[in-house]
Scaffold this active site. Structure first.
Site, PDB file in Angstrom:
ATOM      1  CG  HIS A  20     -30.717  29.515 -12.979  1.00  0.00           C
ATOM      2  ND1 HIS A  20     -29.632  30.322 -13.253  1.00  0.00           N
ATOM      3  CD2 HIS A  20     -30.206  28.291 -12.695  1.00  0.00           C
ATOM      4  CE1 HIS A  20     -28.510  29.622 -13.140  1.00  0.00           C
ATOM      5  NE2 HIS A  20     -28.841  28.387 -12.802  1.00  0.00           N
ATOM      6  NE  ARG A  29     -29.229  37.964 -10.717  1.00  0.00           N
ATOM      7  CZ  ARG A  29     -29.412  37.524 -11.953  1.00  0.00           C
ATOM      8  NH1 ARG A  29     -30.438  37.973 -12.671  1.00  0.00           N
ATOM      9  NH2 ARG A  29     -28.576  36.654 -12.488  1.00  0.00           N
ATOM     10  N   GLY A  53     -20.057  32.361 -15.372  1.00  0.00           N
ATOM     11  CA  GLY A  53     -21.220  31.832 -14.677  1.00  0.00           C
ATOM     12  C   GLY A  53     -22.487  32.365 -15.301  1.00  0.00           C
ATOM     13  CD  GLU A  75     -23.680  27.959 -15.413  1.00  0.00           C
ATOM     14  OE1 GLU A  75     -23.627  27.185 -14.428  1.00  0.00           O
ATOM     15  OE2 GLU A  75     -23.683  29.208 -15.306  1.00  0.00           O
ATOM     16  CD  GLU A 104     -12.147  28.139 -11.678  1.00  0.00           C
ATOM     17  OE1 GLU A 104     -12.392  28.767 -10.639  1.00  0.00           O
ATOM     18  OE2 GLU A 104     -13.045  27.639 -12.412  1.00  0.00           O
ATOM     19  CD  GLU A 120     -25.935  37.546  -9.582  1.00  0.00           C
ATOM     20  OE1 GLU A 120     -25.035  37.387  -8.715  1.00  0.00           O
ATOM     21  OE2 GLU A 120     -27.020  36.975  -9.566  1.00  0.00           O
ATOM     22  CD  GLU A 129     -24.646  32.245  -4.506  1.00  0.00           C
ATOM     23  OE1 GLU A 129     -24.159  32.765  -5.526  1.00  0.00           O
ATOM     24  OE2 GLU A 129     -25.837  31.984  -4.381  1.00  0.00           O
TER      25      GLU A 129
END
Length: 379
Positions: A20, A29, A53, A75, A104, A120, A129
């Site tokens: 992170h 970014r 996320g 998250e 989900e 992101e 990923e």
């Protein structure tokens, strides 16, 4: 029983914190997301947003600073505890709700819909990923029909390249030539892509080639299963063709009324400011010397792994430029391509029509991938 200590949870993985930290300190970014959100403050004002996320929560905070009335920061990892502390530190706990869960499994109160999804989700060569599946699922479940995606599209680009950083030092290593060792290194690396910064002067293609364009507002998960392209590009200089360089660009919505305003772009290519994604290079087992204008023909297939759905398999084949169809116009210096270019310059309207019919991005479907495999075929 010891009292529950959230701080102990998100500090248990030093590696997670380092990842992170790396992403936060990636200025292209972080600045791209901040600029994209802040340049659309009129849109975010009073809106409901989902951050898929969210990590440490910085994108959620940007949305709150832009005027969002509610942000659902989703998250799945234990870093969610740290995100809650950072949200509180910035006094946005009444706006931002950090939800420690896989997206989900999330249910919003009253089955509410959101006005925008910010995420992101990008990995190496965009899809490494495997998080895009989750973002698309969130879009289908939570985004209003007229909602916005940040970013809204992404393109994967390719170009032949040299990688002297891997091999050049072995030509004279403390006064000893070790080219045989460099050759062994190259052979050992051809079945797994390298992540490195390719220098602008080491790009060998006259033009970057688009493997695919992904529409975040419309594409489905099955659209991401595989992509394939066969292409010919002319060398832009004399050099050693040692690999195929892969990178991506993301484009954010421009919802302003200013006709002169350009959408924010996050470009991870070798001609742009380096990012933590760097570039992905498929190394050739044997390099090829090329001269200015020489045709370089290749085929790349990117397919979701049948066992691990979060993995992509990359297969690069080097082709005979005399045996494959060339684009219109072609940047190589084969006689037929030079004649076609000359004709197209003399008949621009007809040439534009023919080029549109001939040049298309061949799309199949693509997938996410937590690992990277590649195969090279010199046939």
């Amino acid at each position: 029983m010891e009292p529950h200590n959230p701080a102990s949870e998100y500090f248990t993985s030093y590696e997670d914190l380092e990842i992170h930290k790396l992403m936060l300190e990636d200025d292209p970014r972080t600045s791209a997301y901040k600029n994209a959100i802040m340049s659309n403050k009129a849109f975010f004002e009073g809106k409901v947003v989902m951050d898929v996320g969210c990590g440490t929560g910085i994108l959620s905070i940007f949305c709150a600073q832009a005027g969002a009335k509610k942000v659902y920061a989703i998250e799945a990892s234990k870093i969610a505890g740290l995100a809650k502390e950072i949200v509180k530190e910035n006094k946005f706990e009444d706006v931002i709700e950090v939800i420690h869960s896989k997206v989900e499994d999330v249910q919003l109160p009253g089955n509410n819909k959101v006005d925008a999804i910010v995420s992101e989700w990008m990995g190496f060569y965009l899809l490494h990923e495997g998080m895009l599946d989750s973002v698309i699922m969130a879009r289908d479940k939570f985004l209003k029909e007229d909602g916005e995606m940040f970013p809204e599209s992404a393109t994967i680009y390719l170009s032949p390249c040299s990688v002297p950083s891997l091999y050049k030092k072995w030509d004279d290593f403390h006064g000893v030539s070790m080219a045989a060792l460099a050759k062994q290194f190259r052979t050992s690396k051809y079945n797994k892509p390298e992540i490195l910064n390719v220098q602008a002067e080491d790009v060998l293609g006259c033009d970057e080639v688009a493997l695919c364009w992904i529409n975040l507002k419309e594409d489905t998960v099955s659209d991401l299963d595989s992509y394939s392209i066969q292409h010919v590009v002319g060398a832009n200089k004399d050099g050693a063709f040692q690999g195929l360089c892969i990178w991506f660009e993301c484009v954010f919505p421009d919802l302003s009324d200013n006709a002169n305003h350009n959408p924010v772009r996050l470009d991870t290519g070798p001609l742009s400011t380096p990012t933590h994604w760097k570039q992905t290079v498929i190394i050739l087992p044997e390099e090829q010397e090329v001269e200015l204008g020489d045709p370089i023909a290749f085929q790349l297939e990117m397919c979701r792994d049948s066992v691990n759905k979060r993995r992509y398999n990359l297969q690069l084949s080097i082709l005979d430029p005399e045996a494959v169809e060339h684009p219109l116009p072609c940047t190589c210096d084969l006689t037929k391509c030079l004649l076609i270019k000359s004709y197209m310059l003399q008949h621009p309207e007809e040439s534009e029509k023919n080029a549109m019919e001939t040049n298309g991005i061949e799309e199949e479907a693509i997938d996410d991938d937590d690992d990277m495999d590649s195969e090279n075929d010199d046939s």
